[in-house]
Design an enzyme around this catalytic site. Structure first.
Site, PDB file in Angstrom:
ATOM      1  N   SER A 130       0.859  -1.178   0.000  1.00  0.00           N
ATOM      2  CA  SER A 130       0.000   0.000   0.000  1.00  0.00           C
ATOM      3  C   SER A 130       0.899   1.234   0.000  1.00  0.00           C
ATOM      4  O   SER A 130       1.795   1.358   0.852  1.00  0.00           O
ATOM      5  CB  SER A 130      -0.887   0.017   1.247  1.00  0.00           C
ATOM      6  OG  SER A 130      -1.724  -1.115   1.274  1.00  0.00           O
ATOM      7  N   CYS A 190      -7.178  -1.192   7.315  1.00  0.00           N
ATOM      8  CA  CYS A 190      -6.000  -1.716   6.622  1.00  0.00           C
ATOM      9  C   CYS A 190      -5.154  -2.498   7.618  1.00  0.00           C
ATOM     10  O   CYS A 190      -4.892  -2.032   8.729  1.00  0.00           O
ATOM     11  CB  CYS A 190      -5.173  -0.580   6.012  1.00  0.00           C
ATOM     12  SG  CYS A 190      -3.748  -1.173   5.055  1.00  0.00           S
ATOM     13  N   ASP A 223      -8.417  -2.860   2.992  1.00  0.00           N
ATOM     14  CA  ASP A 223      -7.175  -3.166   2.284  1.00  0.00           C
ATOM     15  C   ASP A 223      -6.387  -4.048   3.243  1.00  0.00           C
ATOM     16  O   ASP A 223      -5.601  -3.562   4.050  1.00  0.00           O
ATOM     17  CB  ASP A 223      -6.419  -1.873   1.958  1.00  0.00           C
ATOM     18  CG  ASP A 223      -5.136  -2.121   1.168  1.00  0.00           C
ATOM     19  OD1 ASP A 223      -4.893  -3.282   0.805  1.00  0.00           O
ATOM     20  OD2 ASP A 223      -4.385  -1.162   0.937  1.00  0.00           O
ATOM     21  N   TRP A 228      -4.574  -8.057   4.421  1.00  0.00           N
ATOM     22  CA  TRP A 228      -3.783  -9.209   3.986  1.00  0.00           C
ATOM     23  C   TRP A 228      -3.702 -10.213   5.122  1.00  0.00           C
ATOM     24  O   TRP A 228      -3.906  -9.868   6.285  1.00  0.00           O
ATOM     25  CB  TRP A 228      -2.380  -8.757   3.575  1.00  0.00           C
ATOM     26  CG  TRP A 228      -1.633  -8.025   4.654  1.00  0.00           C
ATOM     27  CD1 TRP A 228      -0.876  -8.562   5.652  1.00  0.00           C
ATOM     28  CD2 TRP A 228      -1.602  -6.600   4.854  1.00  0.00           C
ATOM     29  NE1 TRP A 228      -0.375  -7.569   6.450  1.00  0.00           N
ATOM     30  CE2 TRP A 228      -0.785  -6.365   5.990  1.00  0.00           C
ATOM     31  CE3 TRP A 228      -2.160  -5.508   4.179  1.00  0.00           C
ATOM     32  CZ2 TRP A 228      -0.524  -5.076   6.461  1.00  0.00           C
ATOM     33  CZ3 TRP A 228      -1.900  -4.232   4.657  1.00  0.00           C
ATOM     34  CH2 TRP A 228      -1.100  -4.021   5.777  1.00  0.00           C
TER      35      TRP A 228
END
Length: 687
Positions: free
Chosen positions: A468, A639, A684, A686
């Protein structure tokens, strides 16, 4: 000017003069001027016609006419390829990291066991409308290995195909199909693309041969795939009334060619380019995944002030690239493998790493002629093209069996390659839990001596790493900032495993008097965006490096506010372990807070006896949370870690909608889904 043209001008001038001398002339001065212009235009046309004629003559003399058969045309008709090569199975893949492509290759290869000669196809390179014609091929079957990426999005290479299915209504009656999805259960839209594709194909008249497969990368996607295909093939046999030809034959997909020293010019050897020879030496835009920009690393500094972990702030110069980005976008970085691992793999396979070789596809109909750019050296292949730190999948272990001289080593590898419970358990403990890569496996099974070219064929392609972007183009239009924790951990076998990209970045810092280090990159657009209206309030939740895109958001909004525009409230939840060790960008954040650009909610989990996380702070502020998303039409962003943090945050938001917004459980879920659909709740994350 030609003699004819000169004569025409003389005649025209003489005629005009004579008419003028005759007193009551037929032409006025204006008529004479117009006539002269018309004559001049005619003369210019004749002159240029002769030039064109002469140029055409030169071109015809220079180039000979080629026979139609010698002109190379890119064939995007998969139907033609299937028919001309006598195949009936086509396996399409939608892949972002290479796993779906790998699974597709394995299915196509296994088709031979079931008398179904197969081919792998990239939907981006095919005319997918030809699916309506697949029924023309007897006993035909289309299989789709489709990954879901981002917030339920199709991969880059399957986007066009996905949109075609979504917006068109082709008649797919007679099409036989099966779908295997690749996703991650920690994400909200788990396997959304595969689920949609499986349902949509049926709606359009196609016939499902076997049920949808769901691979979970958070658990063991290899196990999921094997379990699915071991039931898929019997269903295929029943559908087409065929039988298995027995054990799978291990045949190489690529033919190995070793090039003698004088056979190939050094200028014809790939040295790390992603697709096109010399593309990193001679840079030409536009830059993308196949043509990355070689960016200079102008800044590379440590953000942590203590502790045993490292977090890098890296700045990449993109001023000469014509690349543009927005706050929230990603930058893809093409890394280089650890040279110690490269050298060790060369030793274990008794290979000369400087030898030049090629791997050439034995399937001449395949659009993929090489597994990676060839010819190249083994050193380059291991450094730039193959994923040597990846955990080897079971089909690789099966291939390694053939190179073992010790029976126990053979049995161990063979067992792990089976779909038995014992084999799965051994694979989980020996490979997955122990984090053994190909180097570790060859070290721990010393009788296994595969040739290095086969290893290069078997291992997946080295993929770019996505980060990012932690900057705003309003403040930094010519640089892209990365914020990344350096991955390094000890495995159960006592080895130290390192992240590929962050390890490489940590070793390449600008030094005075030396050329700046460079790294291939490109920008990947994201849906993670600030609201169009600057006065819209926002809540951002980003612990650790999850702060990265929000640093860009704050830069963006502070810039807009400084220019005199109205900017909505910015509320940030940030957490780390210790204020004095890993509170990244502390000075910047506190300056923004001082200037009224952000309201900070900080959690330092280990600075007190009881751990405090951002989720605790968020839950304590549910009134404000509901006020922003429920009353003031604000935006909510997350995020960071998808597995735990993002799930906990989502549950808190649902709780706020129910308790503060007065909704039932069902209404709260629908409300949140509505926020997601209009991009007012964005992730966003992971795993």
């Amino acid at each position: 000017m030609s003699e004819n043209a000169q004569d025409l001008l003389k005649d025209a001038a003489a005629g005009a003069a004579a008419a003028a001398a005759a007193g009551g002339s037929l032409f006025s001065t204006f008529d004479i001027i117009v006539l002269a212009l018309l004559l001049g235009g005619t003369i210019w046309w004749f002159y240029n016609s002769k030039k064109e004629s002469k140029r055409d003559k030169i071109l015809l003399e220079k180039y000979s006419i080629q026979a139609a058969g010698s002109i190379q045309v890119t064939e995007n008709s998969f139907i033609t390829k299937l028919k001309t090569s006598g195949r009936s199975l086509v396996v399409f893949y939608g892949s972002q990291t290479g796993t779906a492509e790998e699974f597709a290759g394995r299915l196509a290869k296994e088709g031979m066991r079931y008398k179904m000669k197969g081919m792998v196809a990239d939907p981006e390179e095919c005319d997918m409308e030809e699916l309506t014609k697949l029924q023309e091929i007897e006993n035909s079957l289309a299989v789709f290995c489709m990954a879901t990426y981002g917030e339920g999005d199709p991969t880059d290479n399957s986007m066009e195909f996905y949109e075609w299915l979504k917006n068109q209504d082709p008649d797919l009656t007679g099409l036989n199909y099966a779908v295997f999805g690749l996703g991650n259960k920690t994400y909200e839209h788990y396997n959304a693309v595969a689920i949609y594709l499986d349902k949509r194909l049926e709606e359009l008249g196609a016939t499902r041969v076997y049920e949808l497969g769901m691979g979970d990368d958070d658990a063991n996607i290899e196990d999921d795939f094997i379990t699915w295909k071991d039931k898929f093939w019997p269903a295929v046999c029943e559908k087409y009334n065929i039988e298995s030809a027995g054990e799978e034959e291990l045949t190489r997909q690529f033919r190995h060619v070793l090039h003698p020293p004088d056979e190939i010019s050094p200028n014809s050897v790939f040295t790390g380019e992603i697709a096109k020879l010399h593309s990193l030496q001679v840079q030409r835009p536009p830059y993308d995944s196949k043509n990355p920009f070689l960016a200079q690393i102008t800044v590379n500094r440590e953000l942590h002030r203590g502790g045993d972990r490292s977090c890098l702030h890296v700045e990449l110069d993109i001023s000469d690239s014509k690349m543009r980005y927005e706050a929230g976008d990603h930058v893809a970085v093409y890394p280089i493998n650890d040279m110690d691992l490269v050298e060790r793999l060369g030793q274990l396979t008794n290979a000369n790493l400087d030898e030049i070789f090629s791997l050439i596809n034995t399937d001449q109909e395949s659009s993929k002629k090489h597994p990676f750019p060839c010819p190249t050296s083994y050193r380059t292949a291991l450094s730039h093209y193959v994923e040597i730190t990846a955990l080897p999948r079971t089909h690789i272990l099966r291939e390694l069996v053939e190179y073992c001289s010790n029976e126990e080593d053979k049995k161990k590898l063979l067992l792990m390659a089976t779909n038995t419970q014992e084999g799965k358990s051994l694979y989980q403990s020996f490979v997955v839990d122990a984090c053994r890569n190909i180097v570790h496996i060859l070290e721990d099974l010393p009788s296994c001596k595969p040739p290095l070219d086969h290893i290069c064929e078997l291992l997946p392609r080295l993929q770019p790493r996505y980060y990012s972007i932690s900057s705003s183009p309003k403040l930094h239009p010519e640089t892209v900032h990365i914020t990344a924790v350096v991955v390094k951990y000890k495995t159960p076998t006592g080895r130290i495993n390192k992240g590929v990209a962050t390890t490489w970045l940590a070793q390449h810092k600008p030094e005075p008097g030396k050329p700046l280090p460079r790294v291939p990159v490109y920008i990947r657009k994201s849906q993670f965006r600030l609201p169009m209206q600057t006065q819209t309030p926002i809540i951002m939740v980003g612990p650790g490096t999850g702060l990265a895109p929000f640093r860009g958001f704050l830069q963006d909004r502070a810039f807009v506010r400084a220019s005199g525009k109205e900017v909505g409230e910015n509320i940030l939840y940030f957490g780390c372990r210790h204020r004095d060790e890993d509170y990244i960008y502390q000075e910047e954040l506190e300056e923004y807070e001082k200037n009224g650009d952000v309201k900070l909610n900080l959690a330092f989990s280990r600075d007190q006896a009881n751990k405090v996380y951002v989720t605790h702070l968020l839950e304590n502020n549910m009134d404000e949370l509901w006020d922003v998303i429920g009353n003031r039409n604000g935006n909510f962003y997350i995020c960071g870690d998808a597995k735990n943090m993002a799930v906990d945050v989502r549950n808190i938001v649902l709780k706020a909608i129910k308790e503060k917004g007065g909704r039932t459980e069902t209404e709260a879920v629908q409300f949140l889904k509505k926020l997601e659909s209009v991009k007012k709740y964005s992730s966003d994350v992971w795993s």
